[in-house]
Structures are given as C-alpha cells and as structure tokens.
Design a protein around this motif. Sequence first.
Motif, PDB file in Angstrom:
ATOM      1  N   VAL A  82     -13.945  -1.129   7.016  1.00 21.61           N
ATOM      2  CA  VAL A  82     -14.157  -0.162   5.938  1.00 21.61           C
ATOM      3  C   VAL A  82     -13.735   1.224   6.437  1.00 21.61           C
ATOM      4  CG1 VAL A  82     -15.968   1.078   4.676  1.00 21.61           C
ATOM      5  CG2 VAL A  82     -15.966  -1.408   4.707  1.00 21.61           C
ATOM      6  N   ALA A  83     -13.118   2.009   5.570  1.00 21.27           N
ATOM      7  CA  ALA A  83     -12.717   3.356   5.950  1.00 21.27           C
ATOM      8  C   ALA A  83     -13.932   4.271   5.990  1.00 21.27           C
ATOM      9  CB  ALA A  83     -11.682   3.905   4.971  1.00 21.27           C
ATOM     10  N   GLN A  90      -2.149   6.345  -2.754  1.00 20.09           N
ATOM     11  CA  GLN A  90      -1.480   5.048  -2.681  1.00 20.09           C
ATOM     12  C   GLN A  90      -1.371   4.564  -1.234  1.00 20.09           C
ATOM     13  OE1 GLN A  90       2.049   6.149  -4.942  1.00 20.09           O
ATOM     14  NE2 GLN A  90       1.416   4.788  -6.596  1.00 20.09           N
ATOM     15  N   SER A  91      -1.154   5.480  -0.313  1.00 18.86           N
ATOM     16  CA  SER A  91      -1.108   5.094   1.100  1.00 18.86           C
ATOM     17  C   SER A  91      -2.458   4.551   1.554  1.00 18.86           C
ATOM     18  CB  SER A  91      -0.708   6.305   1.947  1.00 18.86           C
ATOM     19  OG  SER A  91      -0.697   5.972   3.321  1.00 18.86           O
ATOM     20  N   LEU A  92      -3.548   5.193   1.124  1.00 18.68           N
ATOM     21  CA  LEU A  92      -4.884   4.694   1.460  1.00 18.68           C
ATOM     22  C   LEU A  92      -5.117   3.328   0.842  1.00 18.68           C
ATOM     23  CD1 LEU A  92      -7.705   5.140   2.719  1.00 18.68           C
ATOM     24  CD2 LEU A  92      -8.372   6.274   0.571  1.00 18.68           C
ATOM     25  N   ARG A  93      -4.714   3.160  -0.397  1.00 20.12           N
ATOM     26  CA  ARG A  93      -4.875   1.865  -1.071  1.00 20.12           C
ATOM     27  C   ARG A  93      -4.163   0.766  -0.287  1.00 20.12           C
ATOM     28  NH1 ARG A  93      -6.001   1.221  -6.294  1.00 20.12           N
ATOM     29  NH2 ARG A  93      -4.256  -0.203  -6.580  1.00 20.12           N
ATOM     30  N   ARG A  94      -2.923   1.053   0.145  1.00 25.66           N
ATOM     31  CA  ARG A  94      -2.172   0.037   0.886  1.00 25.66           C
ATOM     32  C   ARG A  94      -2.857  -0.295   2.206  1.00 25.66           C
ATOM     33  NH1 ARG A  94       2.272   3.037  -1.207  1.00 25.66           N
ATOM     34  NH2 ARG A  94       2.388   4.268   0.722  1.00 25.66           N
ATOM     35  N   SER A  95      -3.363   0.729   2.896  1.00 27.42           N
ATOM     36  CA  SER A  95      -3.998   0.488   4.195  1.00 27.42           C
ATOM     37  C   SER A  95      -5.264  -0.348   4.053  1.00 27.42           C
ATOM     38  CB  SER A  95      -4.317   1.809   4.881  1.00 27.42           C
ATOM     39  OG  SER A  95      -5.450   2.431   4.324  1.00 27.42           O
ATOM     40  N   LEU A  96      -5.871  -0.314   2.874  1.00 28.08           N
ATOM     41  CA  LEU A  96      -7.104  -1.057   2.634  1.00 28.08           C
ATOM     42  C   LEU A  96      -6.870  -2.350   1.843  1.00 28.08           C
ATOM     43  CD1 LEU A  96      -9.473   1.959   1.898  1.00 28.08           C
ATOM     44  CD2 LEU A  96      -9.337   0.597   3.995  1.00 28.08           C
TER      45      LEU A  96
END
Length: 307
Positions: A153-154, A293-299
């Motif tokens: 989890v971030a 979107q970058s955060l979404r991809r990383s998660l």
Amino acid sequence: MGLAALFQAALALVTAPAPAPAPEPSELLTPREKAALVVVSGLPAPRGVGGVIVRRWDREAQRPRDALVFVDQEGGDVRAFPQLPPITPASAFTSRREALEAGRATGQALRRAGVHVDLAPVVDLATGPLGSRHFRGLGLAVAFARGLARGGVAACPKHFPGLGSAPISTDMRPRVRARVLRRELDGFRAAVAAGAECVMTSHALYDRFDGRRGLTTPGVYRLLRRLGFEGVAITDSLSVVRGRWPVRWARRAALAGADLLLFTSPEDARRAIRALVPLAREGLLDRHVQRVQSLRRSLGLADESGW
C-alpha cells in the motif's frame, strides 16, 4: 530483384515518415474526465473520480470501479477499519523495527481490503496538537511508511509542511497558524527519500508564506518539489467547512500545485468537478492528471476514461 530496385526500396525505408507516437493516456480524456480524475470523494462518489476515501461508517459501501481507495489507518482510534492493524497509536512505537513491522502488517491487511493508499503516517513533530497520532521520532514515522510500501500500500505522509508548531488541530478549526520548521522538513525529506508516492498538504496558515493557507499556496508545493518529491500531492480534506469555500479552495489548490483534491463530502466533490472543467479545457490540469495516472499504474490500476 535488380540493383536499382533494391536501392529504391532502401531509399523508401529511409525516407518514410516515422509512425506517429501513441497518444498519452491523458490526451484521450475529456475535460470533464480530467477534472474528475484529480478529485477524491467520500461515498457515494461522483462518476469518474480519481479516488474515494473510505471511512469507518461506509467501509462496506460500494466503491466505484477502478478508483484509487484512500483510508486514514494511522493506528489507535484513527482507523477506518477498526479490526485491522495497527492496533496501537503512533505514539506507542519505540523502535524503528517495531514501526516497520506494524506498517508492513497494516499494508498487507489494507491491500486485502481493497485499499491502495493509507493517509499515514503523521510526520509532524510530536510538539504538535495531534496527541497520540504523533510518532515519538521522525525515524519511526519513516519506518512505518516503509512498512506500508512493503505491505503493498502507498504511504501518504502528512501534513506538509508540518503541524508541529500549531496550537490546535486543523480538524478542529479552519484557521490555525503554524511555522515551517527545519526538523519537520527533514522528516518529509526522509519520507520522500524512502519512496513515498503521495504527500498530503496542510490547512494551516504559515508565516513563511505570508500567513496563507498551506494547501492553496504555490510556495508550499514548490518547497515540496525541492525536497525531490515527484509523486502525487493531495490536499487535506477541503470539506472542513460548508458553503462556497471547498470549491474555491479546490481551484486555488489545483492552480497552486495540488494533484489530488480531497473531499469527504460527495456534493462538494460534484461541485468541484464542475468548477474544474474550465481549468481542464485550458490544459491547466494536465500535469496533475499525468501524476495521478502514474500513481494508478504503480498501484495496479489501468488508465481508463469514462469508467
């Protein structure tokens, strides 16, 4: 094939126009979709929001498909999921190993519950007004953040640039004055260096920034980026007051540098999305959308529009 024909074929390959690059995911979104993607809403959330915040009383409610899920799972009494770790409050940790393992267990449990981001740890100095929500030392807070990431989890350290000098919590009063303290900045710098993908900005009014509200002040976001942070900056809840202010703060925060705008009120979120559409048309949300979107991809969430 003769020599002349081979030469012509080679020439055609050399002079052929390069294929057009694939469009960025953000370029495929409408202005309304971009405006919604930079909003985190309480449940039931408006269509297409980038994220939702789940609280103790609505944790079983239906969540929008493919939205980032945020919770306050700090420990002690501040837990959206009371049955999940950490059982003890932040102030109870006495070693970095203990904080790291608690963070890891919390991350693993939250991930199984469908959560992507824990709005924790509190990195504000223990001199601040949040009582048991403060860690005894900044190293313990950073260790907890590392543990969350190892658990899947971030982490989202808060409340930048710090509430260690505030006399009262900004949850209790919308106008609270504070100072920017070097030791607190050191804590956030350490959290960023440890890989924090999200940082929450503060409602306090800071003397360093002419008494302006942290989360709507461009200087606060410039200061955060100077620490080396490249992730998503999210505001503290803009629904701490009623009326026109949540939407006004949302526009100001987006223009100041906030990537995600947090509302506990779904109605505030709806009104904010409408108010943000003109900014999206002008391209003023594009950088924020790209970071989200970058955060979404990383998660592990896909880039989609119209979900």
